[in-house]
Design an enzyme around this catalytic site. Structure first.
Site, PDB file in Angstrom:
ATOM      1  N   SER A 107      -8.650 -31.984 -80.637  1.00  0.00           N
ATOM      2  CA  SER A 107      -9.133 -31.379 -81.866  1.00  0.00           C
ATOM      3  C   SER A 107     -10.660 -31.512 -81.979  1.00  0.00           C
ATOM      4  O   SER A 107     -11.376 -31.003 -81.130  1.00  0.00           O
ATOM      5  CB  SER A 107      -8.396 -31.985 -83.060  1.00  0.00           C
ATOM      6  OG  SER A 107      -8.527 -31.181 -84.207  1.00  0.00           O
ATOM      7  N   ASP A 168       0.445 -24.280 -83.546  1.00  0.00           N
ATOM      8  CA  ASP A 168      -0.617 -25.083 -84.167  1.00  0.00           C
ATOM      9  C   ASP A 168      -1.067 -24.418 -85.464  1.00  0.00           C
ATOM     10  O   ASP A 168      -1.581 -23.298 -85.457  1.00  0.00           O
ATOM     11  CB  ASP A 168      -1.798 -25.208 -83.192  1.00  0.00           C
ATOM     12  CG  ASP A 168      -2.761 -26.324 -83.562  1.00  0.00           C
ATOM     13  OD1 ASP A 168      -2.952 -26.566 -84.770  1.00  0.00           O
ATOM     14  OD2 ASP A 168      -3.343 -26.931 -82.651  1.00  0.00           O
ATOM     15  N   HIS A 195       0.009 -29.121 -83.706  1.00  0.00           N
ATOM     16  CA  HIS A 195      -1.268 -29.811 -83.553  1.00  0.00           C
ATOM     17  C   HIS A 195      -1.029 -31.258 -83.111  1.00  0.00           C
ATOM     18  O   HIS A 195      -1.200 -32.209 -83.878  1.00  0.00           O
ATOM     19  CB  HIS A 195      -2.014 -29.772 -84.890  1.00  0.00           C
ATOM     20  CG  HIS A 195      -3.473 -30.104 -84.780  1.00  0.00           C
ATOM     21  ND1 HIS A 195      -4.375 -29.308 -84.112  1.00  0.00           N
ATOM     22  CD2 HIS A 195      -4.192 -31.154 -85.257  1.00  0.00           C
ATOM     23  CE1 HIS A 195      -5.578 -29.839 -84.187  1.00  0.00           C
ATOM     24  NE2 HIS A 195      -5.490 -30.971 -84.874  1.00  0.00           N
TER      25      HIS A 195
END
Length: 215
Positions: A107, A168, A195
């Site tokens: 991320s 995601d 995610h």
């Protein structure tokens, strides 16, 4: 055969402890291939509840995109508060605790990693003699901070592996795919999850194949 050493950069609102826990399944899949080293970003998220926690449990970030010291991956902004300090930290870790064969970023950590790749390509001496040979991106995206845009103008030759979850809900799939297109030697692994860091026999085989070129 010596194991590969991989430095791991956590996502926003994580730290080295929580990221180590969340990579447990992946580390188990690759236990014969790689050792993973975790570090925490230098910036604590300044929220009251977070600051009440013990220091090692506090949520952290690599930089902030808003004046109140918060972050959103979709902010197109001039603000990147704390970025330089994070860069200094990673340079210090690589020079003093390396060498590392590769870096894995999740991320915000993956967005940070994309900048590190370009910085290393532009300056091979940035990390001393301990430059990294490959990058692994999980739920990655291109940083939308305006001063960072120059890092994406040139193609990046460093071999890269991109894990992209089609489910995601935090980072759009298109953003992860766009990031991968900046790399001239990229492997894309699509999974149906969200995610998080996936783990499957298929992923293990693809990652071992990718990593075999560096052993």
């Amino acid at each position: 055969m010596d194991k590969l050493r991989i430095l791991c950069l956590h996502g926003y609102r994580q730290n080295e402890q929580t990221f180590r826990e969340r990579t447990g399944a992946l580390r188990k899949l690759l236990k014969s291939t790689a050792d993973f080293v975790f570090i925490s970003a230098p910036h604590v998220i300044p929220e009251e509840e977070n600051l009440k926690r013990p220091p090692e449990q506090r949520e952290r970030g690599w930089w902030f995109s808003r004046p109140e010291r918060s972050y959103n991956a979709l902010d197109e902004t001039d603000i990147s508060t704390g970025y330089e300090e994070s860069l200094e930290l990673v340079v210090h870790v690589i020079i003093n605790k390396g060498p590392f064969d590769g870096i894995l970023g999740f991320s915000q950590g993956a967005a940070f990693l994309s900048l590190l790749c370009q910085l290393q390509q532009d300056n091979s001496k940035l990390f001393g003699s301990g430059g990294f040979k490959f990058a692994i991106f999980v739920s990655g995206f291109q940083s939308l901070v305006k001063p960072h845009k120059s890092h994406y103008k040139a193609a990046i030759s460093l071999p890269s592996f991109h894990m992209i979850g089609t489910g995601d809900q935090v980072i759009p799939v298109l953003s992860s795919e766009t990031l991968s297109q900046h790399f001239t030697s990229s492997v894309i692994y699509l999974h149906h999850g969200g995610h998080y860091i996936p783990a499957s026999t298929e992923l293990r085989e693809q990652m071992k194949l990718f990593l075999s070129q560096f052993t």
